[in-house]
Design a protein around this motif. Sequence first.
Motif, PDB file in Angstrom:
ATOM      1  N   ILE A   1     -18.538  -0.075   0.865  1.00  0.00           N
ATOM      2  CA  ILE A   1     -18.335  -0.361  -0.553  1.00  0.00           C
ATOM      3  C   ILE A   1     -19.587   0.069  -1.321  1.00  0.00           C
ATOM      4  N   PRO A   2     -19.469   0.997  -2.258  1.00  0.00           N
ATOM      5  CA  PRO A   2     -20.656   1.442  -3.011  1.00  0.00           C
ATOM      6  C   PRO A   2     -21.192   0.319  -3.908  1.00  0.00           C
ATOM      7  N   LEU A   3     -22.513   0.154  -3.901  1.00  0.00           N
ATOM      8  CA  LEU A   3     -23.156  -0.903  -4.670  1.00  0.00           C
ATOM      9  C   LEU A   3     -24.248  -0.328  -5.564  1.00  0.00           C
ATOM     10  N   GLN A   4     -24.434  -0.973  -6.707  1.00  0.00           N
ATOM     11  CA  GLN A   4     -25.547  -0.655  -7.594  1.00  0.00           C
ATOM     12  C   GLN A   4     -26.835  -1.178  -6.974  1.00  0.00           C
TER      13      GLN A   4
ATOM     14  N   LEU B   1     -32.476  -1.108 -11.282  1.00  0.00           N
ATOM     15  CA  LEU B   1     -32.219  -1.742 -12.577  1.00  0.00           C
ATOM     16  C   LEU B   1     -33.416  -2.529 -13.118  1.00  0.00           C
ATOM     17  N   LYS B   2     -34.370  -2.843 -12.274  1.00  0.00           N
ATOM     18  CA  LYS B   2     -35.500  -3.674 -12.711  1.00  0.00           C
ATOM     19  C   LYS B   2     -36.247  -3.008 -13.865  1.00  0.00           C
TER      20      LYS B   2
ATOM     21  N   ASP C   1     -36.757 -12.694 -10.201  1.00  0.00           N
ATOM     22  CA  ASP C   1     -36.363 -11.575  -9.340  1.00  0.00           C
ATOM     23  C   ASP C   1     -34.973 -11.835  -8.779  1.00  0.00           C
ATOM     24  N   ILE C   2     -33.955 -11.310  -9.449  1.00  0.00           N
ATOM     25  CA  ILE C   2     -32.569 -11.592  -9.074  1.00  0.00           C
ATOM     26  C   ILE C   2     -32.175 -10.923  -7.762  1.00  0.00           C
TER      27      ILE C   2
ATOM     28  N   TYR D   1     -34.727  -9.938 -15.905  1.00  0.00           N
ATOM     29  CA  TYR D   1     -35.009  -8.951 -14.852  1.00  0.00           C
ATOM     30  C   TYR D   1     -34.793  -7.524 -15.360  1.00  0.00           C
ATOM     31  N   LEU D   2     -33.780  -7.337 -16.182  1.00  0.00           N
ATOM     32  CA  LEU D   2     -33.462  -5.992 -16.672  1.00  0.00           C
ATOM     33  C   LEU D   2     -34.472  -5.485 -17.680  1.00  0.00           C
ATOM     34  N   GLY D   3     -35.217  -6.402 -18.334  1.00  0.00           N
ATOM     35  CA  GLY D   3     -36.314  -5.964 -19.180  1.00  0.00           C
ATOM     36  C   GLY D   3     -36.113  -6.064 -20.676  1.00  0.00           C
ATOM     37  N   PHE D   4     -35.041  -6.727 -21.125  1.00  0.00           N
ATOM     38  CA  PHE D   4     -34.811  -6.846 -22.562  1.00  0.00           C
ATOM     39  C   PHE D   4     -35.875  -7.706 -23.230  1.00  0.00           C
TER      40      PHE D   4
END
Length: 300
Positions: free
Chosen positions: A47-50, A55-56, A196-197, A217-220
Amino acid sequence: MSTLTKQIYRYTHPRSMRHNENLWPYVKIQRDKFGSISKLNYKNNEIPLQNLSILKDSFDGSVLLTATGPSIKKIDFSTIPNITAIGVNGAWHLNEHVDFGIYIIVDMLFIDSRIDLIKKIVSKEDLILFTTMHGVVKLIDKLALINIKCKLAIIEDKCFQVYKPKVSSNAIHSTFKSQTKIIFSQEKQNIAFNYDIRNGVFDAGTVVYWSLQILAYLGFNIIYIAGLDMNNFSSPRFYESPDDMLPSFLDDKLHDTIIPAFQLARHALDNKNVGVINLSLDSAIPSNIFPKMDYRDAFN
């Protein structure tokens, strides 16, 4: 999972591993050095995963997080600037007005009950869907992998990780206190926030709390939250009718868990210079946690 397979699992694994019984033996995983699930094989299919590490801090600026409280109906989304938008659960009903780039679903009851809506969400190719391992399994079983066009990003409840023992609420602090990316509520040390998710997200009874950990975590830099009402729990969500309501369990958790967790989130986000604006003026979440602002003023 068959009854026989489930019985075999229960006989061969301790009770602290019971949350994995619907995954074994069909789910096989590999974790990377950060603790995230980097490879997934389900029923002999890769199964392909992100990749969560990619994404950090890959985003910045403002983000619109759309929850599902009735106050959503008071917002004219056509007047809101074109910023990154993140939806949870039934917020997809706004998709004609909001271009969702990220979506978060961790409620398995929602997947079971709204599969027609879920099918539309996962068909969006440029969407990143954050969900749990159980969520991925449900999506594949109900829709087939070929119909899942979005990118799948697995997030885990820190206390119920795949093929790891359950961590009880009263053991959260003692178990995770050595992990430097986790901070704890001073009043209730079973409430925690993870920067850190990749190695898990802490639950606090609402998907919005998961979302805040993900967005940090994504930086917004600024998070605008629409529909964070946390009151009138007997009223339909903005997309529901009185005859088509899913149950809400938030009322019982509001004062003991949700508000203290949001208080911790405010502290955690302050540490990263991340601002939060609550666009629900009548929200039960106090203004000293997340300042409230009319959407017309917020985006003026």
